[in-house]
Design an enzyme around this catalytic site. Structure first.
Site, PDB file in Angstrom:
ATOM      1  N   SER A   1      -7.582 -15.683 -36.965  1.00  0.00           N
ATOM      2  CA  SER A   1      -6.140 -15.348 -37.365  1.00  0.00           C
ATOM      3  C   SER A   1      -5.311 -16.136 -36.535  1.00  0.00           C
ATOM      4  CB  SER A   1      -5.976 -13.805 -36.818  1.00  0.00           C
ATOM      5  OG  SER A   1      -4.532 -13.333 -37.263  1.00  0.00           O
ATOM      6  N   ASP A   2      -4.156 -16.457 -37.517  1.00  0.00           N
ATOM      7  CA  ASP A   2      -2.953 -17.037 -36.941  1.00  0.00           C
ATOM      8  C   ASP A   2      -2.073 -16.031 -36.124  1.00  0.00           C
ATOM      9  OD1 ASP A   2      -1.019 -18.776 -36.405  1.00  0.00           O
ATOM     10  OD2 ASP A   2       0.218 -18.213 -38.198  1.00  0.00           O
ATOM     11  N   LYS A   3      -1.184 -16.209 -35.180  1.00  0.00           N
ATOM     12  CA  LYS A   3      -0.339 -15.252 -34.540  1.00  0.00           C
ATOM     13  C   LYS A   3       1.152 -15.003 -35.215  1.00  0.00           C
ATOM     14  CE  LYS A   3       1.901 -16.209 -30.714  1.00  0.00           C
ATOM     15  NZ  LYS A   3       3.399 -15.759 -31.018  1.00  0.00           N
TER      16      LYS A   3
END
Length: 334
Positions: free
Chosen positions: A78-80
């Site tokens: 997951s990207d932040k």
């Protein structure tokens, strides 16, 4: 046919254990014969209903088979920013380097922004400028938008009254700091960035050039806070219960990634991708020691698109079904 056989044997008083077993055997043969024919139809209907339910949750299904693949996911990368966090940036304190006033840094940062793009960072910087009328004196000649490789935004402008030319940049502090000829400035920028990151703040470097990019003056570092989304921790906890491991993959600083991971109850074994990945990396042939690190890590920070590709490909080669989520182009291309 089965009902007729049962009724006939019951009337004739010949219904016994042997007869029942023969009927069950016949039923089993019919089931085995019918399942291969009906299976594709049943699967298609089931997946179509799944796609309908997902559409109600604002998820677009381009291939029905992707629903079945998603059900088997065991690792989520997951990207932040904008995924785990709200992407609602608020400008904090400004650290001065060569500027005399915080508003001077914000003004140059605003010149390196385009309000029409509706970018969260640009909006936060422009909103923090007290006297926005000053922006009207400058005419934009060239705008170089942000990209994940350069990690900066650059704008070339001239003053419509004095005809003064000014080049401005804002972007990742480590990149902006290196634009200065003074190594002490770069070190100071890094120190400020590290201190802000430990408190969970993102940092944005700002610099200007009055000689068309021949020399750059680093003005200061803006701090920004991007709080976690309200539902992020709950979602991550649900993933854990389902046996899905969540890895954070972000372009932000390592310390910020670790601080965000702590708030969300994620693992904090997050590495700086720029340091652990070799510059001549072949994403399709990652060394064994690096592949092991990728498998054991809770995430990576300061990543480039090629790092994300290498991480996903390596995990897939290890037998994992990997999902990648994020709001950037480099996530959508994986």
């Amino acid at each position: 046919m089965v009902a007729f056989r049962v009724y006939n044997d019951y009337v004739a008083h010949t219904l016994g254990v042997t007869t029942v077993l023969n009927i069950l055997q016949f039923v089993l043969v019919l089931l085995v014969a019918s399942i291969p024919v009906a299976m594709p139809t049943v699967f298609s209907i089931t997946l179509a209903l799944g796609a309908l339910n997902l559409s109600k949750k604002k998820a677009i299904v381009s291939r029905l088979s992707s629903i079945e693949e998603m059900a088997g996911v065991d690792i989520l990368c997951s990207d932040k920013t904008g995924t785990l966090t709200k992407n609602q940036l608020t400008l904090g304190e400004t650290s001065l380097i060569n500027a005399k006033d915080a508003q001077d840094v914000i003004f140059i940062g605003a010149l390196a922004s385009r309000k029409e793009d509706n970018d969260p960072i640009d909006n936060a910087v422009i909103a923090a400028l007290k006297d926005q009328s000053k922006l009207k004196d400058w005419v934009l000649d060239k705008f170089i938008p942000f990209n994940p490789v350069s990690k900066k935004i650059e704008a070339h402008l001239h003053n419509q009254t004095s005809n003064e030319k000014l080049w401005v940049v804002k972007g990742a502090p480590q990149v902006i700091g290196q634009m200065s000829d003074d190594s002490a400035v770069a070190n100071k920028v890094n120190d400020i960035t590290d201190q802000l990151a430990k408190r969970g703040y993102r940092a944005l470097g700002v610099a200007q050039s009055k000689d068309e990019g021949k020399t750059w003056t680093v003005l200061g570092v803006l701090s920004m806070f991007d709080p976690p989304r309200d539902d992020s921790k709950k979602t991550i906890d649900e993933c854990k219960r389902e046996g899905i491991r969540v890895k954070m993959i972000t372009g932000d600083d390592t310390a910020i990634a670790i601080e965000t991971a702590k708030k969300l109850g994620m693992g904090t074994k997050i590495y700086n991708a720029s340091k652990v990945f070799p510059k001549d990396l072949d994403p399709d042939n990652v060394p064994d020691d690096l592949a092991k690190l990728i498998a054991d890590a809770d995430g990576f920070a300061r990543v480039f698109p090629e790092h994300k590709y290498a991480i996903v490909k390596t995990l897939q080669k290890q037998g994992h079904i990997v999902a990648m989520t994020g709001d950037g182009v480099n996530e959508l291309l994986l």
